[in-house]
Design a protein around this motif. Structure first.
Motif, PDB file in Angstrom:
ATOM      1  N   ASN A  14       0.712  -1.123  -0.127  1.00 49.41           N
ATOM      2  CA  ASN A  14       0.075   0.063   0.008  1.00 49.41           C
ATOM      3  C   ASN A  14       0.957   1.689  -0.015  1.00 49.41           C
ATOM      4  O   ASN A  14       0.296   2.437  -0.251  1.00 49.41           O
ATOM      5  N   ILE A  15       2.547   1.175   0.397  1.00 47.23           N
ATOM      6  CA  ILE A  15       2.468   2.523   0.989  1.00 47.23           C
ATOM      7  C   ILE A  15       3.408   2.782  -0.663  1.00 47.23           C
ATOM      8  O   ILE A  15       3.976   4.047  -1.054  1.00 47.23           O
ATOM      9  N   ARG A  16       3.928   1.579  -0.629  1.00 44.04           N
ATOM     10  CA  ARG A  16       5.004   1.595  -2.987  1.00 44.04           C
ATOM     11  C   ARG A  16       3.680   2.187  -3.376  1.00 44.04           C
ATOM     12  O   ARG A  16       4.228   2.803  -3.973  1.00 44.04           O
ATOM     13  N   ARG A  17       2.320   1.870  -3.623  1.00 48.46           N
ATOM     14  CA  ARG A  17       1.263   2.094  -4.853  1.00 48.46           C
ATOM     15  C   ARG A  17       0.885   3.750  -4.470  1.00 48.46           C
ATOM     16  O   ARG A  17       1.264   4.261  -5.091  1.00 48.46           O
ATOM     17  N   HIS A  18       1.219   4.640  -2.998  1.00 47.71           N
ATOM     18  CA  HIS A  18       1.109   5.238  -2.289  1.00 47.71           C
ATOM     19  C   HIS A  18       2.193   6.297  -3.316  1.00 47.71           C
ATOM     20  O   HIS A  18       1.978   7.374  -4.003  1.00 47.71           O
ATOM     21  N   SER A  19       3.350   6.007  -3.364  1.00 48.15           N
ATOM     22  CA  SER A  19       5.081   6.467  -3.622  1.00 48.15           C
ATOM     23  C   SER A  19       4.832   6.912  -4.503  1.00 48.15           C
ATOM     24  O   SER A  19       5.052   7.320  -5.482  1.00 48.15           O
ATOM     25  N   GLU A  20       4.200   5.722  -5.384  1.00 47.84           N
ATOM     26  CA  GLU A  20       4.271   5.581  -6.827  1.00 47.84           C
ATOM     27  C   GLU A  20       3.158   6.312  -7.317  1.00 47.84           C
ATOM     28  O   GLU A  20       4.033   7.378  -8.840  1.00 47.84           O
TER      29      GLU A  20
END
Length: 153
Positions: A14-20
């Motif tokens: 979820n943090i990866r998707r947000h950061s992308e």
């Protein structure tokens, strides 16, 4: 390299998707500014966007299957708990600077200034302003519009 760092620190999906998404917004804003003859150092900005919440998991009080899969929690809980212990007295922005400030000083400075109250302290570069703004426009992994009002200040 950014994705290798995200992998090494077991960054939740979820943090990866947000950061992308934040990186996409940063890129869009930066390109518009560049088109208007404003100098933007694009690589550190995008690297900062991808890594800005690397240590966010260290501030989570309880791991939730709402945000993380059961498998992700089982595989990463021990590592995340160690991060929590290591950075328990620091915000995630400060944790990034502590961990990467000497290796990636420009990225660490940009990341450090995406904290919510930074707007009161001010910004020194366009890259800092862009990351701050882009991060506030992305709720989880959805790009939103900035709302001004009592409930959204």
């Amino acid at each position: 390299k950014c994705y290798g760092i995200l992998d090494n620190y077991k960054t939740p999906n979820n943090i990866r998707r947000h950061s992308e998404q934040v990186a996409k917004v940063c890129y869009f804003i930066a390109k518009k500014l560049i088109e208007n003859d404003i100098s933007i150092d694009l690589k550190p900005l995008i690297y900062s966007a991808l890594l800005h919440d690397l240590f966010k998991i260290a501030s989570v009080k309880q791991y939730s299957e709402y945000y993380h899969s059961k498998q992700e929690i089982e595989q990463s809980r021990e590592f995340w708990d160690r991060l929590k212990d290591r950075f328990k007295d620091n915000h995630h922005e400060e944790a990034f600077e502590m961990e990467f400030g000497k290796v990636y000083p420009k990225v660490a400075t940009i990341v450090k200034k995406h904290k919510y109250l930074q707007v009161l302290e001010g910004f020194e570069t366009w890259e800092e302003k862009i990351l701050y703004y882009a991060d506030k426009l992305v709720m989880h992994d959805k790009i939103t519009k900035l709302q001004i009002g009592r409930a959204h200040v």
